[in-house]
Write an enzyme that holds these catalytic residues in place. Sequence first.
Site, PDB file in Angstrom:
ATOM      1  N   CYS A 235       0.827  -1.203   0.000  1.00  0.00           N
ATOM      2  CA  CYS A 235       0.000   0.000   0.000  1.00  0.00           C
ATOM      3  C   CYS A 235       0.869   1.264   0.000  1.00  0.00           C
ATOM      4  O   CYS A 235       1.716   1.434  -0.865  1.00  0.00           O
ATOM      5  CB  CYS A 235      -0.965  -0.055   1.176  1.00  0.00           C
ATOM      6  SG  CYS A 235      -2.306   1.154   1.069  1.00  0.00           S
ATOM      7  N   ASP A 329      -8.689  -6.095  -5.150  1.00  0.00           N
ATOM      8  CA  ASP A 329      -8.299  -5.012  -4.245  1.00  0.00           C
ATOM      9  C   ASP A 329      -9.307  -3.868  -4.387  1.00  0.00           C
ATOM     10  O   ASP A 329      -9.490  -3.322  -5.473  1.00  0.00           O
ATOM     11  CB  ASP A 329      -6.890  -4.538  -4.616  1.00  0.00           C
ATOM     12  CG  ASP A 329      -6.327  -3.503  -3.661  1.00  0.00           C
ATOM     13  OD1 ASP A 329      -7.087  -2.965  -2.832  1.00  0.00           O
ATOM     14  OD2 ASP A 329      -5.116  -3.226  -3.749  1.00  0.00           O
ATOM     15  N   HIS A 363      -6.777  -6.670  -0.901  1.00  0.00           N
ATOM     16  CA  HIS A 363      -5.654  -5.747  -0.679  1.00  0.00           C
ATOM     17  C   HIS A 363      -4.642  -6.286   0.324  1.00  0.00           C
ATOM     18  O   HIS A 363      -3.442  -6.203   0.108  1.00  0.00           O
ATOM     19  CB  HIS A 363      -6.203  -4.403  -0.183  1.00  0.00           C
ATOM     20  CG  HIS A 363      -5.165  -3.338  -0.026  1.00  0.00           C
ATOM     21  ND1 HIS A 363      -4.559  -2.718  -1.091  1.00  0.00           N
ATOM     22  CD2 HIS A 363      -4.617  -2.780   1.093  1.00  0.00           C
ATOM     23  CE1 HIS A 363      -3.688  -1.826  -0.661  1.00  0.00           C
ATOM     24  NE2 HIS A 363      -3.702  -1.848   0.674  1.00  0.00           N
TER      25      HIS A 363
END
Length: 421
Positions: A235, A329, A363
Amino acid sequence: MIQLTATPASALVDEPVHIRATGLTPFQIVLLQASLEDEMGNLFHSQAYYRANEVGEVDLEHASSLGGDYVGVHPMGLFWSLKPEKILTRLLKRDVMNSPFQVQLKLYNSNVILIDNASTAPNVSLTLERWYAAPGVTRIQVREGRLRGVLFLPPGDGCFPGVIDLFGGFGGLTEFRASLLASHGFAALALAYRDYEDLPSKLEKVDLEYFEEAANFLLRHPKVLGPGIGVVSICKGAEIGLSMAIHLKQVTATVLINGPNFILEIPQVYRGQIHQPLPISPQLLSISALGLSEFQHIFEATRAKANQTFFLPIEKAQGHFLFIVGEDDKNINTKACAKQATEQLRRNGKKNWTLLSYPGAGHLIEPPYSPLCCASQISSLHLLVLWGGEVIPHAAAQEHSWKEIQKFLRKHLIPVVTSRL
């Protein structure tokens, strides 16, 4: 007599366990249940129904679940299908050194349809220990200059490939991945960069020189093998990891898990140069009926039409990349970001990358057998965030990618020694 065995009974969380029940009646249907309580008192549980074979045995390596939290042959299904009793709770290990997660396994007759754990006794039960650090791993607090984090070193003499471990932009220090990397032979620095000890609670900018100091700190350590280091990142951490690979010659192997190929929200600064973030469209933030925030679209409208100057110049990096993408995601369109980044490399004649793209994965791709967290509460931001993912494909992605991460890091961080005749 019914017996329930699980081997090994004490192991790292990323190691598989062989679960087997014997002494059952031939073709008897039983319910297997797993549960654990995290350090905050949150409960997680899973269950699956199995039919014994002709000799009264259920072996999860071969037996197919008939129903419950998953269906089919999944030897570790009871672990990765654990779900929180309190919704939006992520299973996150805080003390990685001193205590394992204790997983309770219980076997019930299938005629017990509704189980009240206070009054219903299982036929047989056992407790497993799931550790985040192997015996001999050492944990060293890092407070050198402005650096804040924890260095994990594997047991034994000699030098180990060095890795900086970076998580997302929600702050604090997350140690579980670094401790597992050290358990597999890497000197791993879990590095904080906001909202930890005396680091700022909110970032006004990302100072890449801070991460350069971390790379140099790691390479100076007598137990770290040079000349380069790796980065494992996810991320916001992957945005930073990509920038480190571009600007720092010390970084020779970079794992980017569901990261953008542009700068998120706040500028990056390196040696006086300011690099601006991609503009966002906050009106495109999706909020579900349950109040879950889906961030993917607020960047996507701008990313799709942005000019090349907004994308990080990945072609300038000298090291190697491993892109790991969860195609479900809901936080960032990382499939599109990775495609754009690899095309940028290809246009510049580069072949220094590998892309692993997993349909159905969300994610938060973590080490294997971790339960899917498809949504959770970010207390520091007072947000409920949708991460995405489907349970079975996400579990498969975690198991496969973890092996590939370790292979990638070893390949590019451990020099090949050629013998002379």
